[in-house]
Enzyme design. Structure first.
Site, short mmCIF file in Angstrom:
data_model
loop_
_atom_site.label_atom_id
_atom_site.label_comp_id
_atom_site.label_asym_id
_atom_site.label_seq_id
_atom_site.Cartn_x
_atom_site.Cartn_y
_atom_site.Cartn_z
N CYS A 244 -6.70 38.78 13.42
CA CYS A 244 -4.97 39.03 13.84
C CYS A 244 -5.08 39.14 15.38
O CYS A 244 -4.31 38.22 16.03
CB CYS A 244 -4.55 40.22 13.56
SG CYS A 244 -4.42 40.51 11.64
N CYS B 85 29.08 39.00 43.93
CA CYS B 85 29.30 37.74 43.52
C CYS B 85 28.41 37.29 42.49
O CYS B 85 27.39 37.77 42.41
CB CYS B 85 29.34 36.75 44.86
SG CYS B 85 28.00 36.40 45.63
N CYS C 18 24.64 37.13 43.86
CA CYS C 18 24.28 38.25 43.81
C CYS C 18 23.31 38.42 42.40
O CYS C 18 22.48 39.07 42.35
CB CYS C 18 24.99 39.44 44.07
SG CYS C 18 25.99 39.15 45.63
N ASP D 82 31.12 41.48 0.45
CA ASP D 82 30.32 41.89 -0.60
C ASP D 82 31.82 42.57 -1.40
O ASP D 82 32.94 42.59 -0.81
CB ASP D 82 29.63 43.28 -0.40
CG ASP D 82 29.39 44.15 -1.33
OD1 ASP D 82 28.68 43.85 -2.35
OD2 ASP D 82 29.55 45.36 -0.94
N ASP E 290 28.85 46.77 3.10
CA ASP E 290 28.88 48.36 3.57
C ASP E 290 27.66 49.18 2.96
O ASP E 290 27.66 50.44 3.36
CB ASP E 290 30.32 49.15 3.03
CG ASP E 290 30.16 49.33 1.76
OD1 ASP E 290 29.91 48.43 1.00
OD2 ASP E 290 30.91 50.35 1.32
#
Length: 855
Positions: free
Chosen positions: A35, A103, A106, A526, A736
């Site tokens: 890994c 601005c 900046c 759903d 939900d």
């Protein structure tokens, strides 16, 4: 050694040492040396990376970069490279205030400085909100971020209390800044007015000039103008000019530099003409003191108006933050006492009288009333509160009285979470802002070059105008092109829109969802709890021969009492309504989308769908006709098996929400195609879809299958990124429940109902605080209105610069003899910013009966 600030000497290819910046990135999910090797290989392949070492024991990747200039591109690429290997780099989001922004340039300079800090993967600065949002490794010191911002010429302020220091009151600071600007404008106007009267009066009425010169004398008059103009630049204009000078010294010019060069050039030329006229060609000793003073005055006036307007842009979030009362009445030791809101703790008993505002979240324990929750959820009708009902901080009690137990206080209340979500969304950048950033990054240097070309061109093409005339036109170019309007075009609209959305009970958890929602042309819903009430009722229950109905219902309810599923609640409610006694259940196991199993009174019981029971070898053929009839009537069939044998068939029905048909009709009218993805059986789903005129239905899917269903809908309905309906072909999902979370995360825009579960809300891009689907319509229309508002702002901001820079340079002079005075240029520049902010403020009236601004 601090890896995040270290410049480690390394030997380059030629043997000469060179500085290398290094940072540590925590990485989750690594388990072995392979890994680590995979991550190392991916990081080393990123351009700008000198070396990488991954420690599997500490789960950290140490990355060395070739040079500081590589960081802004290399660090984000490193994060992407780690993600591409299947592992997760650990980053944290930090948000703090940045002071002194004026601005778009900046903003660009601040972001560039932050991205150059080792460990910073992303940085976004919002001009309108005055905040920076930074994605960085946990070990990156905040002091390094502060130092980078300071080096760029700005200041930082923490937004939260740290090390015993209270968080600054940004609103108070902004009010003080606006008041200081107001005083500067008043002083500048007072000093500039005599200058303006003398010079403009003399130009308009020559007799006035001659009379004044005869009375005072030309030289004293010029000296007086010099004194007034110098005072304007040195006192109220000092801040602008110093910022401009610092930006020039840093070789990072911005709008203050343009003002410095413009007003400073006019003042310097006029000063030479007044005190050393011999240095100028014969007849060219003209003065332009009034131009220098008026430019600074108008710039200050424009900033003052802009600051006031920007303050109004944040009104919504301030209103939300101010909803919670400062005190609460508690019941302690049998007595009633009033305490500061900060001393309320979970478990305290809070007393609420008629008309009072609720201070913290909690659960009613005694009394009853109706509470107006519109300011938090957007629901217009008061909600009845009885024992066990939840109450929310910031909501207003009606005529009743009640007591509730505090459950969440301070920063944990829903109101506080809403404020944080809105602040985060307001600080976000939409994809459209990338275009603006690319342009403004090169804009100021281009303007300076245009001013120089204008100066040279006038000297060459019209020698009669002289240096003074050429300088005036060059100054006009510098002043007209200040990019304030461009920098404000997007963030101001975002601030106003997200604040207004919160007032309507719509939370954009991710700022870019505000733009992505506009592009949606397919919305999938759903069914249970989204299109319907989410409170099914048991409508039918028939037992097969040999089984007693009451006994089977009591057993099924006993099993379902261990479940939180709405269908289980319907069975339990039916049993209780019939007065049946429930028994304890054991070995209860739920299978999402299939049903529930367990042991009750020694019987092995299974309650669920046809698919769930047939998967366990239970024959349902004897009740197939009844099941088909129930489904055709829009009821969801359910089956009860006892000890491996079918015992009963029943059905539950979930009423469609009263507002659902109108909401779906409004979405169709808005050009959106509708779909439904549900775990219900196909016949029931088809009946409900027909009633609601939903054309596309995917039914009988398990929770994980909803993601695949979304992919199928994309392919079927053209929502795969190809242009569709002119809005990009995106697909949104509205849900939900817990089983909706994968689909909410997989959709282009996930929309969760706030009445649903926490995990669904956390997976969504947009949260609707109420369960009313009309909020989906409002969210879509607000998204479209906001993006249209941004495009209007950008059009006028760019059109203003593109159209007036040539005029300021004198392009119309050969044709019409028209020249643009630097004073008029300064006024036009100030008005352009005011126009952009004013246009964004129109979004505050969204949803107030004006047809959502025509969205």
């Amino acid at each position: 050694m601090d890896a995040h600030n270290a410049h480690r000497p390394q030997t380059g290819p030629t043997g000469t040492p060179g500085p290398t910046l290094a940072t540590d990135i925590p990485v989750e999910g690594m388990h072995c040396a392979s890994c680590a090797g995979r991550v190392e290989k991916a990081i080393r392949a990123v351009p700008g990376v000198a070396d990488a070492a991954v420690n599997i024991a500490t789960h950290r990747a140490t990355v060395r970069f070739e040079e500081a200039s590589a960081l802004p591109l290399a660090m984000p690429a490193v994060i992407t490279a780690i993600q591409s290997t299947g592992f997760k780099p650990v980053l944290e989001e930090r948000r703090f205030a940045v002071t002194g922004l004026h601005c778009a340039s900046c903003v660009g300079r601040t972001e560039k400085a932050l991205l150059a800090v080792p460990g910073v993967a992303a940085a976004s600065v919002n001009l309108a909100a005055g905040t920076a949002s930074v994605s960085t490794t946990p070990a990156t010191p905040q002091s390094a971020l502060d130092a980078a911002v300071t080096a760029a010429g700005f200041g930082t302020l923490a937004l939260e209390s740290t090390a015993g220091k209270p968080a600054p009151d940004l609103d108070a600071l902004r009010r003080a800044e606006t008041a200081a600007l107001g005083r500067d404008v008043a002083l500048a106007a007072l000093l500039t007015l005599p200058l303006f009267i003398v010079e403009m009066g003399g130009h308009l009425f020559p007799t006035f000039h001659h009379a004044l010169a005869g009375l005072v004398g030309n030289t004293p008059l010029r000296i007086g103008e010099f004194v007034l103009a110098t005072l304007v630049l040195a006192l109220p204009g000092r801040g602008i000019l110093m910022l401009g000078l610092k930006s020039l010294l840093r070789r990072a010019p911005e709008m203050n530099a343009l003002v410095l060069l413009g007003a400073g050039s006019a003042w310097l030329y006029s000063t030479i003409a007044t005190f050393l006229p011999g240095l100028l060609p014969e007849g060219r000793a003209d003065i332009y003191f009034e131009a220098a003073a008026v430019i600074v005055t108008l710039i200050l006036a424009g900033r003052y108006l802009e600051a006031r307007a920007r303050g109004r842009a944040g009104d919504a979030i301030r209103k939300l933050a101010g909803l919670a009362p400062k005190t609460a009445r508690l019941r302690r030791d049998g007595a009633e006492i009033d305490v500061g809101i900060e001393t309320v703790r979970p478990g305290d008993i809070v007393l609420i009288r008629p008309g009072e505002r609720i201070p913290v979240d909690g659960t009613v324990i005694e009394g009853r009333s109706h509470v107006d929750e519109a300011m938090v959820t957007g629901e217009p009708m008061p909600t009845e509160k009885t024992p066990e009902s939840p109450v929310l901080a910031g909501t207003v009690n009606g005529t009743g009285s009640f007591a509730f137990e505090a459950t969440k206080v301070g920063a944990d209340t829903l109101l506080a979470q809403i404020v944080r979500l809105v602040e985060t969304a307001q600080g976000a950048k939409l994809p459209i802002q990338a275009l603006v950033d690319r342009i403004t990054a090169r804009f100021v240097p281009a303007v300076m070059m245009a001013a120089l070309v204008t100066l040279v061109a006038w000297l060459v093409l019209d020698p009669a105008a002289g240096l003074g005339g050429a300088l005036v036109n060059a100054v006009a170019v510098l002043i007209i092109a200040c990019p304030c309007a461009m920098g404000l075009a997007t963030p101001t609209s975002i601030m106003v829109a997200t604040g207004r959305a919160a007032e309507l009970g719509i939370l954009f958890r991710k700022g870019d969802a505000l733009q992505r929602l506009r592009d949606v042309d397919v919305i999938a819903f759903d069914k249970t709890g989204t299109l319907t009430e989410g409170r099914p009722e048991l409508t039918d229950l028939w037992t097969v021969p040999g089984y007693d109905r009451a006994s089977v219902l009591a057993l099924a309810a006993s099993l379902e009492s261990a479940s939180e599923h709405p269908v289980g609640a319907a069975i339990v409610a039916a049993a209780k309504a019939e007065g049946l006694a429930l028994s304890p259940a054991s070995n209860v196991t739920t299978e999402p989308g299939a049903g529930i199993t367990g042991t009750v009174e020694g019987h092995q019981l299974r309650v669920g769908t046809a698919r769930g029971l047939e998967a366990h070898g239970i024959d349902l053929s004897s009740v197939a006709l009844q099941a088909e009839g129930l489904a055709g009537a829009g009821r969801a069939p359910l089956f009860i098996a006892l000890d491996g044998q079918l015992a009963a068939i029943g059905a539950v029905a979930d009423r469609i929400k009263p507002t659902t048909p109108a909401a779906l009709a409004a979405l169709r009218h808005a050009g959106v195609r509708l779909a439904m993805i549900t775990g219900d059986n196909p016949q029931t789903a088809a009946r409900i879809a027909a009633d609601l005129q939903i054309e596309h239905v995917v039914a009988g899917v398990l929770p994980g299958g909803k993601v695949d269903a979304l992919k199928e809908l994309r392919a079927k309905l053209g929502g795969d990124g190809r242009p569709s309906n002119g809005r990009g072909g995106r697909i949104a999902f509205v849900g939900d429940g817990i089983n909706d979370a994968p689909a909410l995360a997989a959709a282009d825009v996930g929309i969760a109902l706030g009445t649903g579960t926490d995990i669904a809300i956390e997976s969504a891009d947009v949260v609707l605080m109420a369960g009313d689907l009309t909020a989906v319509v409002r969210a879509l229309k607000l998204s479209r209105a906001t993006i249209r508002n941004i495009w209007e702002n950008l059009f006028w901001a760019f059109a203003y610069n593109v159209g007036l820079i040539p005029v300021a340079a004198g392009a119309l002079y050969p044709v019409t003899g028209t020249l643009l005075s630097p004073m008029l240029a300064a006024g036009a520049m100030a008005l352009s910013s005011a126009f952009v902010v004013g246009n964004a403020l129109r979004l505050r009236s969204f949803g107030t009966g004006n047809d959502e601004m025509g969205a």
